[in-house]
Design a protein around this motif. Structure first.
Motif, PDB file in Angstrom:
ATOM      1  N   VAL A 202      42.756  37.294  30.590  1.00  0.00           N
ATOM      2  CA  VAL A 202      41.556  38.297  30.720  1.00  0.00           C
ATOM      3  C   VAL A 202      40.590  37.699  31.796  1.00  0.00           C
ATOM      4  CG1 VAL A 202      39.557  38.824  29.410  1.00  0.00           C
ATOM      5  CG2 VAL A 202      41.582  38.359  28.171  1.00  0.00           C
ATOM      6  N   GLY A 203      40.013  38.715  32.587  1.00  0.00           N
ATOM      7  CA  GLY A 203      39.177  38.391  33.693  1.00  0.00           C
ATOM      8  C   GLY A 203      37.867  37.966  33.318  1.00  0.00           C
ATOM      9  N   ASP A 204      36.951  37.682  34.300  1.00  0.00           N
ATOM     10  CA  ASP A 204      35.638  36.901  34.002  1.00  0.00           C
ATOM     11  C   ASP A 204      34.816  37.676  33.027  1.00  0.00           C
ATOM     12  OD1 ASP A 204      36.645  36.301  36.464  1.00  0.00           O
ATOM     13  OD2 ASP A 204      34.702  35.767  37.189  1.00  0.00           O
ATOM     14  N   ILE A 205      34.427  36.951  31.736  1.00  0.00           N
ATOM     15  CA  ILE A 205      33.849  37.610  30.655  1.00  0.00           C
ATOM     16  C   ILE A 205      32.219  37.646  30.765  1.00  0.00           C
ATOM     17  CG2 ILE A 205      33.395  37.457  28.061  1.00  0.00           C
ATOM     18  CD1 ILE A 205      36.254  36.143  28.034  1.00  0.00           C
ATOM     19  N   HIS A 206      31.802  36.370  31.390  1.00  0.00           N
ATOM     20  CA  HIS A 206      30.181  36.120  31.575  1.00  0.00           C
ATOM     21  C   HIS A 206      29.531  36.537  30.569  1.00  0.00           C
ATOM     22  CE1 HIS A 206      30.141  35.028  35.976  1.00  0.00           C
ATOM     23  NE2 HIS A 206      30.969  35.843  36.238  1.00  0.00           N
TER      24      HIS A 206
ATOM     25  N   HIS B 218      36.629  35.870  39.583  1.00  0.00           N
ATOM     26  CA  HIS B 218      35.631  35.594  40.754  1.00  0.00           C
ATOM     27  C   HIS B 218      35.009  36.480  41.785  1.00  0.00           C
ATOM     28  CE1 HIS B 218      33.289  32.475  42.593  1.00  0.00           C
ATOM     29  NE2 HIS B 218      33.874  32.572  43.880  1.00  0.00           N
ATOM     30  N   ALA B 219      35.621  37.633  41.904  1.00  0.00           N
ATOM     31  CA  ALA B 219      35.496  38.336  42.919  1.00  0.00           C
ATOM     32  C   ALA B 219      35.151  39.878  42.540  1.00  0.00           C
ATOM     33  CB  ALA B 219      36.583  38.353  44.082  1.00  0.00           C
ATOM     34  N   ALA B 220      34.125  39.964  41.576  1.00  0.00           N
ATOM     35  CA  ALA B 220      33.805  41.256  41.160  1.00  0.00           C
ATOM     36  C   ALA B 220      33.428  42.459  42.363  1.00  0.00           C
ATOM     37  CB  ALA B 220      32.906  41.169  40.217  1.00  0.00           C
ATOM     38  N   GLY B 221      32.964  41.969  43.470  1.00  0.00           N
ATOM     39  CA  GLY B 221      32.752  42.973  44.513  1.00  0.00           C
ATOM     40  C   GLY B 221      34.163  43.441  45.120  1.00  0.00           C
ATOM     41  N   ARG B 222      34.914  42.961  44.733  1.00  0.00           N
ATOM     42  CA  ARG B 222      36.243  43.531  45.407  1.00  0.00           C
ATOM     43  C   ARG B 222      36.782  44.280  44.266  1.00  0.00           C
ATOM     44  NH1 ARG B 222      37.896  38.086  48.555  1.00  0.00           N
ATOM     45  NH2 ARG B 222      36.868  38.372  50.319  1.00  0.00           N
ATOM     46  N   GLY B 223      36.435  44.330  42.904  1.00  0.00           N
ATOM     47  CA  GLY B 223      37.043  45.179  41.965  1.00  0.00           C
ATOM     48  C   GLY B 223      38.519  44.632  41.436  1.00  0.00           C
TER      49      GLY B 223
ATOM     50  N   GLY C 115      43.719  40.248  41.171  1.00  0.00           N
ATOM     51  CA  GLY C 115      42.368  39.741  40.887  1.00  0.00           C
ATOM     52  C   GLY C 115      41.849  40.895  39.686  1.00  0.00           C
ATOM     53  N   LEU C 116      41.327  40.131  38.686  1.00  0.00           N
ATOM     54  CA  LEU C 116      41.060  40.659  37.462  1.00  0.00           C
ATOM     55  C   LEU C 116      39.515  40.634  37.011  1.00  0.00           C
ATOM     56  CD1 LEU C 116      43.855  39.032  35.003  1.00  0.00           C
ATOM     57  CD2 LEU C 116      43.930  41.304  36.564  1.00  0.00           C
ATOM     58  N   ASP C 117      38.610  40.319  38.106  1.00  0.00           N
ATOM     59  CA  ASP C 117      37.101  40.498  37.772  1.00  0.00           C
ATOM     60  C   ASP C 117      36.694  41.666  38.022  1.00  0.00           C
ATOM     61  OD1 ASP C 117      34.567  40.154  37.319  1.00  0.00           O
ATOM     62  OD2 ASP C 117      34.332  38.591  38.786  1.00  0.00           O
ATOM     63  N   THR C 118      36.462  42.598  37.015  1.00  0.00           N
ATOM     64  CA  THR C 118      35.959  44.006  37.512  1.00  0.00           C
ATOM     65  C   THR C 118      34.612  44.236  36.882  1.00  0.00           C
ATOM     66  OG1 THR C 118      37.460  44.583  35.251  1.00  0.00           O
ATOM     67  CG2 THR C 118      38.503  45.016  37.512  1.00  0.00           C
ATOM     68  N   GLY C 119      33.749  43.136  37.013  1.00  0.00           N
ATOM     69  CA  GLY C 119      32.462  43.419  36.914  1.00  0.00           C
ATOM     70  C   GLY C 119      31.873  43.767  35.306  1.00  0.00           C
ATOM     71  N   CYS C 120      32.287  43.276  34.323  1.00  0.00           N
ATOM     72  CA  CYS C 120      31.780  43.675  32.961  1.00  0.00           C
ATOM     73  C   CYS C 120      30.529  43.386  32.683  1.00  0.00           C
ATOM     74  CB  CYS C 120      32.656  42.858  32.034  1.00  0.00           C
ATOM     75  SG  CYS C 120      32.182  43.226  30.322  1.00  0.00           S
ATOM     76  N   VAL C 121      29.911  42.347  33.230  1.00  0.00           N
ATOM     77  CA  VAL C 121      28.632  42.269  33.018  1.00  0.00           C
ATOM     78  C   VAL C 121      27.444  43.141  33.870  1.00  0.00           C
ATOM     79  CG1 VAL C 121      28.173  40.326  34.869  1.00  0.00           C
ATOM     80  CG2 VAL C 121      26.968  40.123  32.726  1.00  0.00           C
TER      81      VAL C 121
END
Length: 417
Positions: free
Chosen positions: A101-105, A330-335, A344-350
């Motif tokens: 799972v990507g970044d949960i924040h 870590h890299a939500a800006g890159r989607g 890269g799994l950080d898709t900016g949930c927060v």
């Protein structure tokens, strides 16, 4: 947790998955053409290096201690470098799944709903979180409670690390006579008790990380403290890290007689740039070959990784070269950022984006259905209503032993914190 790197069982409990067949590798021409301008001669050079010393595996220096203190914050960082996840823990051959799972924040509701919608089964599935479980969202402590109750594994993120360091600082100060009172009074430097650690200059007093460290119970703190920087999954030739990792030293003057391998094994943690604080913060690599959190400096770190792994795939099985894969956040800006060997799994949930998971299983294991809308029955405090989310399949990818495993990327929508 899985064995430490110097434990014999961490290297002896798996059977090598079949080599990735370069001819069947899923190509991404538009991304590769973009990387070509940056990599230039790197791939050709790496190919030559592999020909003279092909990597048969990735090996970690087992002589390193688990706890590597940060030179800038001695005694507070309490880094653990590596855990290895064995075949027996994964249970992929018996219907189990790996769910990364990507970044949960601090977004507890989407996290729980994602697991519900992919039909998470505690007895069979292994959940691994990509770091930054906490901060920014309003439900950080519930996220940790859910992670512990599900038996989830995780790697450390930079926000998790800030909480760990604040808590370690608080525990150390509270052990000093007058320390508890000093913290309660605001920890003014002029009033610092004898023997108490000062507040590091760059730390923010009463920040959200400070608040979590203060309020966190022992169980959640010890769970965070147990997390490594890297999880290695030999069966899938896969690493999980929060920010990134380099395959070799971009500053070195590599020669055919001195490739970055030791007796045919790529020693990733011997790469000087792969320090724990870099692996939880890097986004790019500067022209001088230094990792940096700045996404606009130099070029993305994964250009280097994919370049060398492309060269490895080109060498092929006949040379015994096994490409390695990484999932990271870590890299939500890159989607959602899916390259051939990095995911890269950080898709900016927060921020109102999506919460994304990579799911690896046997081809015979049913996939989650993306055709069903499921209504969550949990009531939100003070609102008295449920919430409907749609599960979406975003992509198919390949991991090590591609013909043996199915790897899919799924996500759910989030409401901004």
């Amino acid at each position: 947790m899985s064995p430490a790197p110097d434990s014999p069982s961490s290297e002896s409990s798996f059977e090598r998955a079949p080599l990735l067949d370069p001819a069947s590798e899923k190509r991404l021409p538009e991304r590769r053409s973009r990387r070509a301008a940056v990599l230039g001669g790197l791939v050709l050079f790496a190919l030559a290096a592999f020909l003279f010393g092909a990597a048969t595996a990735v090996e970690f220096n087992s002589g390193r201690p688990d706890d590597v203190p940060d030179k800038e914050r001695p005694g507070l960082s309490q880094f653990r470098l590596l855990d290895t996840l064995s075949d027996e823990q994964l249970r992929l051959d018996s219907g189990g799944r790996l769910i990364v799972v990507g970044d949960i924040h601090g977004m507890s509701a989407p996290f729980e709903e994602l697991l519900d919608l992919v039909r998470y089964r505690a007895r069979n599935d292994t959940v691994v979180l990509s770091g930054d479980m906490v901060a920014k969202g309003s439900s950080s402590l519930p996220v940790l409670r859910h992670a512990i109750s599900h038996g989830a594994l995780a790697v450390r993120g930079n926000h998790d690390q800030k909480v760990i360091e604040w808590r370690a600082w608080m525990d150390a100060v509270r052990a000093v006579p007058g320390g508890k009172e000093w913290i309660k009074s605001g920890a003014r430097e002029k009033d610092r008790p004898r023997g108490a650690l000062k507040v590091p200059d760059e730390w923010e007093w009463e920040s959200e990380h400070w608040e979590m460290a203060k309020d966190m119970d022992k169980e959640r703190y010890e769970w965070l403290l147990s997390l490594p920087v890297v999880i290695r999954i030999p069966l899938l030739d896969l690493f999980i890290v929060h920010a990134g990792m380099l395959p070799s030293d971009p500053q070195s003057k590599r020669t055919y007689a001195d490739p970055p391998y030791d007796k045919g094994a790529l020693r990733v943690l011997d790469v000087p740039q792969n320090k724990p604080w870099n692996m939880i913060e890097m986004r790019s690599v500067t022209k001088r070959g230094e990792p940096t959190p700045d996404a606009d400096a130099g070029h993305p770190w994964y250009y280097l990784w994919n370049g060398e792994m492309d060269a490895c795939a080109a060498v092929g099985a006949e040379r015994g070269c096994i490409p390695q894969f990484i999932t990271y956040g870590h890299a939500a800006g890159r989607g959602l950022n899916l390259e051939a060997h990095t995911f890269g799994l950080d898709t900016g949930c927060v921020r109102g984006g999506r919460l994304t998971a990579l799911i690896v299983s046997s081809p015979s294991t049913p996939s989650p259905s993306d055709s069903d809308e499921e209504q969550t029955t949990k009531r939100r405090k003070g609102k008295g209503r449920g919430r409907t989310r749609k599960l979406r399949k975003d992509a198919d990818v390949q991991v090590g032993g591609a013909e043996r495993w199915k790897a899919e990327v799924w996500s759910v929508g989030c409401e901004a914190a």
